[in-house]
Structures are given as C-alpha cells and as structure tokens.
Design a protein around this motif. Structure first.
Motif, mmCIF file in Angstrom:
data_model
loop_
_atom_site.group_PDB
_atom_site.id
_atom_site.type_symbol
_atom_site.label_atom_id
_atom_site.label_comp_id
_atom_site.label_asym_id
_atom_site.label_seq_id
_atom_site.Cartn_x
_atom_site.Cartn_y
_atom_site.Cartn_z
ATOM 1 N N LEU A 247 20.406 96.310 39.710
ATOM 2 C CA LEU A 247 21.818 95.965 39.655
ATOM 3 C C LEU A 247 22.655 96.977 40.423
ATOM 4 N N PRO A 248 23.770 96.531 41.016
ATOM 5 C CA PRO A 248 24.663 97.468 41.724
ATOM 6 C C PRO A 248 25.218 98.519 40.769
ATOM 7 N N GLY A 249 25.233 99.763 41.216
ATOM 8 C CA GLY A 249 25.776 100.845 40.403
ATOM 9 C C GLY A 249 24.910 101.240 39.233
ATOM 10 N N TYR A 250 23.621 100.978 39.331
ATOM 11 C CA TYR A 250 22.714 101.304 38.217
ATOM 12 C C TYR A 250 22.660 102.810 37.999
ATOM 13 N N PRO A 301 15.497 87.514 34.706
ATOM 14 C CA PRO A 301 15.299 88.065 36.048
ATOM 15 C C PRO A 301 16.180 87.415 37.120
ATOM 16 N N CYS A 302 16.791 86.279 36.779
ATOM 17 C CA CYS A 302 17.635 85.572 37.760
ATOM 18 C C CYS A 302 19.091 86.001 37.677
ATOM 19 N N VAL A 303 19.442 86.804 36.665
ATOM 20 C CA VAL A 303 20.834 87.181 36.431
ATOM 21 C C VAL A 303 21.090 88.583 36.958
ATOM 22 N N PHE A 304 22.110 88.717 37.824
ATOM 23 C CA PHE A 304 22.457 90.023 38.388
ATOM 24 C C PHE A 304 23.887 90.431 38.047
#
Length: 407
Positions: A247-250, A301-304
């Motif tokens: 994810l962005p900003g993890y 796994p499909c959710v970002f």
C-alpha cells in the motif's frame, strides 16, 4: 442455586479471567518486544528471526498433549498457580541478567523455548478449569474468555511498544510483575479439581484421540479448526502483512493499526454473542462464519484502499471471533470429564499446529503466484473442505446431547 453460591461462582470466574487476561497481556507484550529486540538490538538475520519465532511454537506442538494429561490428573488451581509463578520467576531471572549485561541471541532462544514450554502446560489447564468454573453458562464464559485472550493483547501491543524507551531489563521486570499478579489471582479462586490417579500417558492419549475421532461433533470441529489454523492464521501472519506492505505510504504503524482493527472486530463479535445470549445452532454458525471468512481471503488481496482494507480486516476479525467461540464451545460441551483437558489439547494442536504449516504453504505459493491468485486458491480449498466436512459428518443438521460435565 442460592445467592451466596452465585456470588462465589462470579468471584471465581472474575479471578480466573483476571489471571487469563494478565497472561495474554504478557503474550501481547512479547509479540512486540521480542521481535524488536531481535531486529533492532541484536540485528538478527531473517533465518535467525524465523528460528526464534519457531522456538515459541515448537514446545507447544511437542508438549501440549502431555500438558493436557497433567491437567486431567492434577488439581487445576495448584497447577495453574505454579505455572504462572514459574513464568514470573523466568522473566525475573532474565531481567536480572539484562541488568548485569546485554541480551544475546542465545538468551532470546532460551527464553522463547521456556515460554513455549509453559504455554504447552498452561493452555490445557486453563481451558479445562474454565469448563469447571463456567459450566452453568458455558457458551457465555467461553465467548468472554476468547474475547479476553485475543482482545486484551492490544494492551500488550501498546506496552511492548514502550521497550525502546524503558529498556529491555525493565520490560522483563514488567512481565515478571504481571505473571506474578496472575498467579496470585488464580490462587485466590475457591473452586478447584481433585487429584486423580496416575495412569499411562499413551493409553490416556489414545483414549482421548479415539473418542474424538469417533465423536460426530468433536472430530469435524477439530478438522475445521485445523483448516482455520492453516489458511486463516497463515493468511493473517503471511498474506496480510505482505499485502499491507504494497500500500502507498506503508510503515510499521499501518501493520500495528491492522492488527488492532482485526482484534477490535474479534472483540465486537464476542460482545455481540454475549449480548445476544449465545446462539442455538453452534454447528451452523461455525460453518457459515468460516465460509464468509473464506470469501474475505478472495477480496482482501484485490483491495488497495487503506480504509476499505481495514474495514475488511474488522469483518474478518468479527467472523474469526464467532468461529473460534463456536468451535471451542462445541469441544467444551462434548469432551468427556475423564480426559477433557487432553481433548482440549487436541483442539489446540489442530489449531496452533496449522499456523506454521499455513505460513510455510502460503509463503511458498506467494513465491510463484500473485497474491490475488493465492487468495482464490486458499478460499477455494477452504470452501470445498468445509463443504466436504459438513456433508460427510452431517454437521449442518446434526443434533446431539452434549456432555458438559466438568466433574
């Protein structure tokens, strides 16, 4: 039952749950504290890290059946009081070592092994005693206990996160104080069990296993818990953290938040079950919760989107809490009094034994397939297995007269 008896029962259950809660606060502390020591202080390699984590689990898998045997033979109050006290002494010893010098990698391995051994003996004794104390309202007490075991670890997460400020030796000292308080709490319980004659361990284990395999409810519930251990715990410890890292900003705070949200979902399911007064068809509730939780493995796994993913994790925790509560209640109600702790130990063996298997399996699959494909494979296998177990053992429509005898 008069008011005095009810008061004693309520007091005993409160003391028991206090001791259990303090133990699992320590488990939560260690789940943050020990990995931090390995990574940030000792700079352990990935292999060394894996070995240290494995040392916490291996003694449980190797000794939990023997732990169940001892719990069936010895007075539970004395046994659990001593085990909590030993845990306090071990933590105090390591606090003294750290005051005198620095913590080394071999010392972490020794502590992990010792705590794993204590867990192998504590868990069956704790679950067997829970049946004795809460037999008049078993489903409610089992549900509350599961909520405490998992939910209160959030407190441990928060305390474990303070290690970089208060130091390793003080953290061990805090563990010693909490374990000692747990020991004092359970020692004050007025209800215990009588010592039973010693018998052959292998004979008792075969008897418990034979009874469980032939029972129309216990064995399919054990199988379902094994599946939960492999696919749900494996996904929780492997698939979920790796997906979060995409994810962005993890950062580490996101992983901590995800764990807390999952636990809040589990606590919410416990509160719902308690407020609703339990459910009548535990088998159907167990099956439906497992099937719905399997679908989360496909979607996750499909959710970002961060918030949508956290919502899914809350729902997954909610379903997990229901499944664990139903499974453990069914085992508690149907296990025979003679070797109840050993049958409960089988439940722990199936559930916890699935964790390392699932972690290895899913980690290997992720080496060759995308997370979305692994999610579909995992959910498909889980759903087919649930359907097969439910059909073969007629779990959906079965009716039974549970034993629910603690004496």
């Amino acid at each position: 039952m008069n008011a005095t008896t009810r008061l004693h029962e309520t007091r005993d259950i409160g003391l028991f749950l206090t001791g259990s809660g303090l133990w699992f606060i320590c488990v939560g502390i260690q789940s943050i504290f020990l990995p931090w020591v390995l990574i940030s202080v000792l700079h352990a390699s990935p292999f060394q890290f894996g070995v240290a984590q494995m040392c916490l689990m291996l003694p449980v898998l190797a000794l939990v059946i023997y732990g169940g045997y001892l719990a069936d033979r010895h007075p539970l109050r004395r046994l659990l009081t001593r085990l909590y006290l030993i845990a306090a002494m071990v933590a105090l010893l390591f606090a003294a070592w750290c005051f005198q010098g620095s913590l080394s990698y071999p010392m972490v391995l020794i502590y992990s092994l010792l705590f794993g051994v204590l867990c192998a003996f504590c868990a069956p004794a704790r679950e067997a005693w829970l049946n004795v104390l809460g037999q008049r309202q078993l489903q409610k007490i089992v549900t509350i206990n599961i909520g405490i075991e998992f939910g209160i670890q959030v407190v441990g997460y928060a305390l474990g996160g303070l290690v970089s400020w208060i130091g390793v030796s003080v953290m061990f000292l805090l563990l010693a104080v909490l374990f000692l308080t747990a020991s004092v709490s359970v020692a004050r319980i007025s209800t215990t069990t009588l010592a039973k004659p010693q018998s052959d361990l292998l004979t008792e284990t075969r008897e418990a296993f034979r009874f469980s395999v032939n029972h129309p409810v216990i064995f399919p519930v054990l199988l379902l818990n094994g599946l939960i251990g492999v696919f749900f715990l494996g996904s929780y410890f492997v698939v979920m953290p790796l997906h979060l890292s995409q994810l962005p900003g993890y950062d580490a705070s996101l992983l901590a938040t995800a764990n807390i949200v999952f636990m809040v979902g589990l606590i919410a399911s416990i509160a719902t079950l308690v407020l609703a007064g339990g459910v009548q068809s535990k088998q159907r509730t167990l099956i439906v919760s497992c099937l719905l939780a399997s679908l989360v493995l496909v979607v996750m796994p499909c959710v970002f989107n961060r918030w949508l993913l956290l919502t899914l994790l809350f729902g997954w925790g909610f379903l997990g809490g229901i499944a664990l509560s139903m499974g453990q209640t069914l085992i508690q109600e149907n296990a025979p009094a003679r070797n109840k702790a050993q049958v409960l130990a089988l439940l722990m063996l199936f559930f916890m034994g699935g964790n390392p298997v699932g972690s290895l399996l899913l980690g290997t699959l992720l080496e060759y397939w995308e997370a979305t494909s692994v999610g579909v494979i995992t959910a498909t296998v889980m759903i087919l297995a649930i359907a097969a177990i439910s059909y073969i053992y007629k779990l959906w429509g079965s009716h039974y007269d549970h034993i629910n005898s603690a004496t």
